[in-house]
Design a protein around this motif. Structure first.
Motif, PDB file in Angstrom:
ATOM      1  N   LEU A 115       0.813  -1.222   0.000  1.00 44.69           N
ATOM      2  CA  LEU A 115       0.000   0.000   0.000  1.00 44.69           C
ATOM      3  C   LEU A 115       0.847   1.272   0.000  1.00 44.69           C
ATOM      4  N   GLY A 116       2.107   1.138   0.173  1.00 42.03           N
ATOM      5  CA  GLY A 116       3.032   2.269   0.207  1.00 42.03           C
ATOM      6  C   GLY A 116       4.442   1.719   0.206  1.00 42.03           C
ATOM      7  N   ARG A 117       5.363   2.583   0.534  1.00 43.26           N
ATOM      8  CA  ARG A 117       6.755   2.141   0.587  1.00 43.26           C
ATOM      9  C   ARG A 117       6.992   1.418   1.913  1.00 43.26           C
ATOM     10  N   PRO A 118       7.278   0.110   1.855  1.00 42.63           N
ATOM     11  CA  PRO A 118       7.445  -0.652   3.100  1.00 42.63           C
ATOM     12  C   PRO A 118       8.709  -0.251   3.868  1.00 42.63           C
ATOM     13  N   SER A 119       8.603  -0.307   5.170  1.00 46.61           N
ATOM     14  CA  SER A 119       9.731  -0.047   6.055  1.00 46.61           C
ATOM     15  C   SER A 119      10.383  -1.377   6.411  1.00 46.61           C
ATOM     16  N   ALA A 120      11.693  -1.458   6.277  1.00 40.13           N
ATOM     17  CA  ALA A 120      12.407  -2.699   6.607  1.00 40.13           C
ATOM     18  C   ALA A 120      12.232  -3.045   8.088  1.00 40.13           C
ATOM     19  N   GLU A 121      12.117  -2.035   8.937  1.00 40.62           N
ATOM     20  CA  GLU A 121      11.966  -2.265  10.381  1.00 40.62           C
ATOM     21  C   GLU A 121      10.631  -2.917  10.725  1.00 40.62           C
TER      22      GLU A 121
END
Length: 171
Positions: A115-121
């Motif tokens: 849905l958006g830019r995923p966060s690696a964290e």
């Protein structure tokens, strides 16, 4: 609403498949477990991009999820105080819910686009379900798998059901 006898007659000879999209998948899973406890379990369970409420992979997109629900409110119930209160209530119930094991074959259908830019964290953004027998990735995001990509999603589910529910008599 169908009465108990009428309901039984309506599904006599048919195989029940429970399906739910998004948080509706948790309800489908819970109903399947309850039916199995009564000895009346479904033939299969289909979860369409369903997440447990503590999955950080999806909660990182809460603002997009909420915005998407508001953008689609004309297709469902309005996003008024009653709906928001109800959502908050059932999300609180789901916070402590652990899916019980089910005997029915379980398919998890996952969106292939975040849905958006995923966060690696936040970990993997794709849905996961510990009891899934099969996981299929389909085109689209959390919303579009049931909108512009619904035909592809439906075909994937139908193919899986056709293979999974095949009986020896079908061969």
């Amino acid at each position: 609403a169908l009465g108990e006898v009428e309901g039984e007659e309506a599904v006599a000879g048919r195989r029940l498949v429970l399906a739910g999209s998004s948080s509706g998948g948790t309800l489908a899973h819970g109903v399947a477990a309850a039916l199995e406890q009564r000895g009346e379990g479904p033939a299969a369970v289909v979860l369409l991009d369903t997440y447990l409420s503590d999955n950080q992979g999806i909660t990182q997109f809460n603002d997009v999820l909420l915005g998407g629900m508001f953008a689609r409110e004309d297709r469902a119930a309005p996003m008024d105080g009653t709906r928001l209160t109800a959502m908050g209530g059932y999300f609180r119930l789901l916070d402590a819910w652990t899916p019980p094991a089910v005997r029915a074959p379980l398919l998890l259908v996952r969106a292939s686009t975040p849905l958006g830019r995923p966060s690696a964290e936040a970990g993997d953004w794709r849905s996961s379900w510990a009891g899934a027998d099969t996981v299929l990735d389909v085109p689209g995001d959390h919303f579009s798998i049931m909108e512009e990509h619904v035909a592809t999603t439906g075909d994937a589910v139908a193919d899986w059901l056709g293979t999974t529910l095949r009986t020896p008599d079908d061969l």
